[in-house]
Design an enzyme around this catalytic site. Structure first.
Site: not given
Length: 332
Positions: A116, A145, A188
């Site tokens: 990411s 995350y 989401k």
């Protein structure tokens, strides 16, 4: 057969659709569908199997099918940047990735996984996709995350370049996705792309609501992101599957930062409406952690031979609106 973890999720389901469209092989999805409409992301696919993402279940499945697996495409993760349960994040985003890497190395299976752009933190070290241990040690992600993705990138890097070499898959690729938007992200919630949130407001006649800038170097709505259409992400994965000599940690963005104002105007234009934008104060708790600029350096992937142009923001938004969000069936 291609095993796709997170295969019913946003990027994973688009990869599954493309594998089916190109008739590359059977598809096994590893994911949790839950009680919402996430199942619709894969409702049009012909699937060989659906696997529950339990560590025992998935590795038993892999062992049972070891001779027929073309690649493991690991898109599954807890992707909410607001998730605070670090133990839960480590179990899903780090430990499973570690296990899949080892299994693919031991069984000579290509391994493509989702990293990411959140690994870059505030961007002070830039957005170059170096994968050596010394560079990665400098990065400071801003949330659990991003840290979990970064922690696994560092394990991979140390395995490839450092002292803890345990063997690697015959091909491996970690993909640092930037701000992805496109069909099949509807499940989401708060983690949907800005365009997915904006479009229903726009067609209902409301103004687009964007954050004011609290940085004197950026105007309201002028905060910059590298917005990338999901098909471009899929195309990179397909290219990697066909170029098995290519391994590494790679940025996946357009290479061109655009403003949230540009994104909002593109949404109104695609909906054939006059732009109306309202700027609101950013919550206090976000101001110290907010990124005002992200832009992928795409030279590494380009220099290795990936030549397909990335979709312009206006073109991607128009396709997303016309082909998907404006339709009665918005799923790919």
């Amino acid at each position: 057969m291609f095993v796709i973890t997170g295969g019913a999720g946003f990027i994973g389901s688009n990869i599954a659709a493309e594998i089916e469209a190109q008739k590359l092989g059977d598809i096994a999805i590893c994911d949790v569908l839950g009680t919402d409409d996430k199942w619709r992301n894969i409702a049009k696919r012909a699937l060989r199997d659906i696997i529950y993402p339990d560590n025992v279940v998935i590795f038993n499945y892999l062992d049972h099918n070891v001779g027929s697996i073309d690649a493991v495409i690991h898109m599954g993760a807890i992707s909410a940047t607001t998730e605070k349960d670090a133990d839960k994040i480590v179990e899903n985003n780090f430990m499973l990735s570690r296990g899949l890497w080892t299994w693919c190395a031991e069984n000579d299976v290509p391994f493509i996984y989702a990293s990411s752009a959140a690994t870059y933190g505030d961007g002070n070290e830039g957005f170059d996709d170096h994968d050596n241990p010394e560079f990665l040690a400098k990065l400071r992600p801003l949330n659990p995350y991003g840290w979990s993705k970064h922690a696994f990138d560092r394990v991979v890097s140390d395995n490839i370049y450092g002292s803890k070499r345990e063997g690697a898959p015959p091909q491996w690729a970690g993909l640092k996705f930037f701000n992805v938007y496109g069909p099949n992200e509807y499940h989401k919630g708060d983690q949907m792309s800005v365009i997915c949130k904006l479009y229903p407001q726009v067609v209902a006649g409301a103004s687009a609501r964007l954050f004011k800038s609290h940085n004197p170097n950026y105007e309201d709505g002028g905060q910059l992101r590298d917005f990338i259409y999901v098909q471009d992400c899929v195309d990179v994965v397909m290219w990697l599957l066909k170029n098995k000599n290519v391994s590494g940690l790679f940025n996946v963005g357009t290479g061109k930062a655009r403003s949230f104002k540009d994104l909002a105007i593109s949404t109104f234009t695609a909906a054939k409406l006059t732009p109306k934008i309202h700027y609101m104060d950013m919550p206090e708790e976000l101001r110290g952690k907010y990124q005002y600029f992200t832009e992928a350096n795409m030279d590494k992937l380009r220099n290795l031979g990936y030549s397909k142009p990335m979709t312009l923001l206006e073109d991607g938004v128009r396709e997303y609106v016309e082909k998907y969000m404006s339709q009665s069936d918005p799923y790919r």
